[in-house]
Design an enzyme around this catalytic site. Structure first.
Site, PDB file in Angstrom:
ATOM      1  N   ASP A 206     -19.932  12.358 -42.355  1.00  0.00           N
ATOM      2  CA  ASP A 206     -20.984  12.074 -41.779  1.00  0.00           C
ATOM      3  C   ASP A 206     -22.158  10.751 -42.521  1.00  0.00           C
ATOM      4  O   ASP A 206     -21.182  10.305 -43.374  1.00  0.00           O
ATOM      5  CB  ASP A 206     -22.138  13.219 -41.496  1.00  0.00           C
ATOM      6  CG  ASP A 206     -22.895  13.425 -40.434  1.00  0.00           C
ATOM      7  OD1 ASP A 206     -23.734  12.438 -40.177  1.00  0.00           O
ATOM      8  OD2 ASP A 206     -22.463  14.444 -39.685  1.00  0.00           O
ATOM      9  N   HIS A 278     -23.323   8.302 -36.845  1.00  0.00           N
ATOM     10  CA  HIS A 278     -23.067   9.022 -38.052  1.00  0.00           C
ATOM     11  C   HIS A 278     -22.037   8.634 -38.955  1.00  0.00           C
ATOM     12  O   HIS A 278     -21.075   9.164 -39.692  1.00  0.00           O
ATOM     13  CB  HIS A 278     -22.395  10.563 -37.711  1.00  0.00           C
ATOM     14  CG  HIS A 278     -23.692  11.401 -37.102  1.00  0.00           C
ATOM     15  ND1 HIS A 278     -24.825  11.983 -37.879  1.00  0.00           N
ATOM     16  CD2 HIS A 278     -23.879  11.884 -35.897  1.00  0.00           C
ATOM     17  CE1 HIS A 278     -25.564  12.585 -36.979  1.00  0.00           C
ATOM     18  NE2 HIS A 278     -24.982  12.413 -35.914  1.00  0.00           N
ATOM     19  N   ASP A 340     -21.308  12.616 -31.365  1.00  0.00           N
ATOM     20  CA  ASP A 340     -22.506  13.058 -31.208  1.00  0.00           C
ATOM     21  C   ASP A 340     -23.605  12.227 -31.482  1.00  0.00           C
ATOM     22  O   ASP A 340     -23.427  11.570 -32.394  1.00  0.00           O
ATOM     23  CB  ASP A 340     -22.805  14.521 -31.641  1.00  0.00           C
ATOM     24  CG  ASP A 340     -22.527  14.352 -33.163  1.00  0.00           C
ATOM     25  OD1 ASP A 340     -21.842  13.972 -33.650  1.00  0.00           O
ATOM     26  OD2 ASP A 340     -23.729  15.048 -33.978  1.00  0.00           O
ATOM     27  N   GLU A 341     -24.577  12.139 -30.909  1.00  0.00           N
ATOM     28  CA  GLU A 341     -25.926  11.504 -31.403  1.00  0.00           C
ATOM     29  C   GLU A 341     -25.631  10.221 -31.669  1.00  0.00           C
ATOM     30  O   GLU A 341     -25.984   9.607 -32.927  1.00  0.00           O
ATOM     31  CB  GLU A 341     -26.591  12.208 -32.534  1.00  0.00           C
ATOM     32  CG  GLU A 341     -26.998  13.819 -32.075  1.00  0.00           C
ATOM     33  CD  GLU A 341     -27.486  14.550 -33.368  1.00  0.00           C
ATOM     34  OE1 GLU A 341     -28.523  15.160 -33.229  1.00  0.00           O
ATOM     35  OE2 GLU A 341     -27.130  14.356 -34.451  1.00  0.00           O
ATOM     36  N   ASP A 434     -27.275  27.551 -38.560  1.00  0.00           N
ATOM     37  CA  ASP A 434     -28.154  27.231 -39.637  1.00  0.00           C
ATOM     38  C   ASP A 434     -29.712  27.045 -39.024  1.00  0.00           C
ATOM     39  O   ASP A 434     -30.717  26.499 -39.652  1.00  0.00           O
ATOM     40  CB  ASP A 434     -27.771  25.411 -39.919  1.00  0.00           C
ATOM     41  CG  ASP A 434     -27.513  24.577 -38.587  1.00  0.00           C
ATOM     42  OD1 ASP A 434     -27.233  25.139 -37.411  1.00  0.00           O
ATOM     43  OD2 ASP A 434     -28.226  23.587 -38.429  1.00  0.00           O
ATOM     44  N   TRP A 479     -24.222  23.910 -40.022  1.00  0.00           N
ATOM     45  CA  TRP A 479     -24.683  22.601 -40.455  1.00  0.00           C
ATOM     46  C   TRP A 479     -25.300  22.815 -41.932  1.00  0.00           C
ATOM     47  O   TRP A 479     -26.076  23.539 -41.963  1.00  0.00           O
ATOM     48  CB  TRP A 479     -25.510  21.825 -39.565  1.00  0.00           C
ATOM     49  CG  TRP A 479     -24.932  21.712 -38.151  1.00  0.00           C
ATOM     50  CD1 TRP A 479     -25.140  22.396 -36.940  1.00  0.00           C
ATOM     51  CD2 TRP A 479     -23.964  20.696 -37.780  1.00  0.00           C
ATOM     52  NE1 TRP A 479     -24.414  21.907 -35.993  1.00  0.00           N
ATOM     53  CE2 TRP A 479     -23.482  20.789 -36.289  1.00  0.00           C
ATOM     54  CE3 TRP A 479     -23.273  19.656 -38.536  1.00  0.00           C
ATOM     55  CZ2 TRP A 479     -22.645  19.966 -35.810  1.00  0.00           C
ATOM     56  CZ3 TRP A 479     -22.105  18.690 -37.848  1.00  0.00           C
ATOM     57  CH2 TRP A 479     -21.760  19.135 -36.477  1.00  0.00           C
ATOM     58  N   GLU A 481     -27.211  20.668 -43.785  1.00  0.00           N
ATOM     59  CA  GLU A 481     -28.290  19.765 -44.475  1.00  0.00           C
ATOM     60  C   GLU A 481     -29.218  20.698 -45.310  1.00  0.00           C
ATOM     61  O   GLU A 481     -29.433  20.212 -46.537  1.00  0.00           O
ATOM     62  CB  GLU A 481     -29.148  19.477 -43.421  1.00  0.00           C
ATOM     63  CG  GLU A 481     -28.834  18.243 -42.234  1.00  0.00           C
ATOM     64  CD  GLU A 481     -28.049  18.860 -41.095  1.00  0.00           C
ATOM     65  OE1 GLU A 481     -27.502  19.971 -41.297  1.00  0.00           O
ATOM     66  OE2 GLU A 481     -28.087  18.026 -39.977  1.00  0.00           O
TER      67      GLU A 481
END
Length: 566
Positions: A206, A278, A340-341, A434, A479, A481
């Site tokens: 990522d 990412h 993704d994203e 998460d 996830w 983070e």
């Protein structure tokens, strides 16, 4: 006379996930030093030794392991028998993936009498599920790493006939945002296997870190595997940075160890290498894969980065090297390519992307991603692998054999299925572990959302009107983070992972007849024995709370910050 320990004799045994059919019988089967473990074919010897090692660790019993056919006279009494029925052993040992594990593959029968505990299945994967159930029939203390009780151990007599509802029952671990070492990954595999999951999806790359050794690309471990510091508090309301380097990566030997550990339990490990977004960690080491305006540091905050990979042959060559390295380690037929994203700002002004759009007849920079998806799925297909991507790969049309992991909402499940894709349901509002565990103000910092155990208790991942044959399965996400340590992960995941196990394995009628909320309390004894830092049902312990500092709960208005999701 020695003491005898049985599994909660004062109340019914609660199993998670709920079997299709569970019939308690009178009497008990006693495990003692004379008990033998019998494999009726060499194809399941690995499972016999797995059971031996777990029982030795938790009970102190060193049971004899034998390979004998069903006519052997000693099987008549005081044995745990692992029986493979109606199957070609050569075929059985070669099938070890969610691709081949349908309900018949993983179905099993578990029969415990006063003389025998018999585990029967048509495939070793089914026996692996039966072993997981057998461990839950044992007293909780036998799950510990050393014996804590003297005397014999008993199992209540019962008959269980069981099979899964869904083929893919996955648990995703993000080891990119915060690195979690191989020991913790294998611990989570073992606990997930106890709950009859059969897939570990490893999110390995990522913006915040690259976690795989690729010998031909040494800068990935020298540069991309660590960041200089990490944002404190929530990324949208930051309170400075911690000034502490963070990093780590798996060597190829580490990855082989993880895969072998999982394979022994008939759990597939699916690697994810996220692209073309990412990718800041990649660009930190190899800026020529982007706009080549110079190296960018590995991202020290969370969210998405505007910098993406450029649609050039060098990028496809790079990922070819990565995937060709991984295919010799990961035996599962699937490779997750992320997707993704992906921001399009860079491509909208990139001469190279604009040239590709003209050549390919692309009228929207969003569909530059379609070019990436096609290139990588073709590369994997030539090597006998199936590409899996997040639901954004549907934009512009993904190759028909691409499996789609839907994270946004059920509408994308329908869209993917209507396009003929097989689908893994991983919707954010139910399956992101998460998210906050409750609406209590004491909960520690999370990205956002609220997914209490109760929300999962009656969740059905198969939308009405969708062809169930196209639902490959379901998967929960962790996830990382805001989950820096293994203890953080365990608090966030448990006991909600138990409910997801029910969602993935159990048929709806069995779940309704035996609600998870009525079974989970006694199951916590097993989590205690395993040393899991789970969230108590009534709320966090004082030492698990977010407090009033950097880990305190935050209410985040994403639209006010110009973001839909982080």
């Amino acid at each position: 006379m020695p003491a005898t320990h049985s599994a909660s004799p004062d109340r019914p045994v609660s199993l998670i996930p709920q079997p299709q059919s569970f019939t308690p019988q009178p009497g008990t089967f006693v495990l003692n030093p004379d008990t033998t473990i019998v494999a009726t074919t060499p194809a399941v010897t690995h499972l016999a030794w797995l059971l031996h090692d777990q029982l030795r660790r938790g009970t102190g019993l060193r049971l004899d392991v034998r390979i004998e056919n069903d006519t052997a006279s000693h099987i008549a009494t005081n044995a745990i028998v692992l029986r493979l029925e109606d199957s070609n052993p050569e075929v059985s040992t070669s099938l070890n993936s969610a691709e081949s594990q349908d309900a018949a593959t993983e179905s099993y029968r578990l029969r415990v009498t006063e003389n025998l505990a018999e585990l029967s299945a048509a495939h070793p994967a089914g026996l692996a599920r039966a072993l997981a159930t057998l461990r839950q029939l044992l007293p909780a203390h036998t799950l510990r790493n050393a014996p804590t009780h003297d005397g014999d151990v008993t199992i209540g007599c019962a008959e269980i006939v069981d099979q899964p509802r869904l083929r893919w029952r996955g648990f995703m671990m993000d080891v990119a945002r915060h690195f979690h070492p191989k020991e913790f990954v294998m611990r989570m595999i073992d606990i997930a296997w106890l709950h009859r999951f059969n897939v570990l999806h490893l999110h390995l790359t990522d913006d915040q870190g690259w976690r795989i050794e690729i010998p031909s690309r040494p800068k990935l471990t020298e540069v991309s595997s660590w960041r200089t510091e990490t944002v404190q508090s929530h990324a949208l309301t930051p309170e400075g940075y911690d000034g502490t380097p963070h990093g780590g990566y798996f060597t190829l030997s580490d990855l082989r160890e993880i895969v072998a550990f999982a394979k022994e339990r008939h759990v597939s490990v699916v690697p994810e290498v996220n692209m073309p977004g990412h990718s800041r960690a990649v660009l930190a080491a190899y800026p020529e894969l982007g706009t080549d305006e110079g190296p960018l540091p590995v991202l020290t905050t969370f969210g998405t980065s505007e910098e993406v990979l450029e649609p050039k042959p060098e990028v496809i060559e790079f990922f070819g090297e990565v995937f060709d390295t991984l295919k010799d380690i990961f035996v599962a037929p699937y490779v997750h390519i992320g997707g993704d994203e992906v921001p399009t700002t860079q491509w909208e002004s990139s001469p190279l992307a604009q040239q590709l759009m003209r050549q390919e007849g692309i009228n929207n920079a969003r569909y530059v991603q379609t070019w990436f998806t096609r290139q990588l799925t073709e590369h994997l297909s030539k090597r006998g692998r199936i590409a899996v991507g997040w639901d954004e790969v549907l934009a512009g049309g993904a190759p028909e054999d691409t499996v789609v992991t839907v994270w946004r909402n059920a509408e994308y499940v329908t869209k993917a299925a209507e396009s003929g894709h097989r689908v893994i349901v991983a919707t954010e509002h139910y399956l992101y572990l998460d998210h906050y565990e409750s609406d209590q103000p004491e909960e520690p910092l999370r990205i956002h959302g609220n997914t209490p155990l109760e929300k999962l208790s009656d969740y059905d991942p198969v939308p009405l009107g969708v062809d169930p044959d196209l639902i490959l399965g379901t998967q929960c996400q962790m996830w990382s983070e805001y989950l820096k340590t293994g203890r953080d992960v365990e608090y966030s995941v448990f006991p909600r992972l138990c409910a997801v196990a029910d969602v993935a394995w159990s048929h709806m009628d069995a779940r309704k007849e035996n609600p998870i909320l009525e079974r989970v309390e006694s199951h916590l004894e097993r989590l205690d024995a395993l040393g899991v830092n789970y969230r108590p049902l009534e709320g966090p312990h004082p030492w698990q709370q977010g407090g009033t500092g950097l880990k305190s709960r935050r209410s985040i208005d994403f639209k006010a910050h110009g973001a839909d999701d982080l």
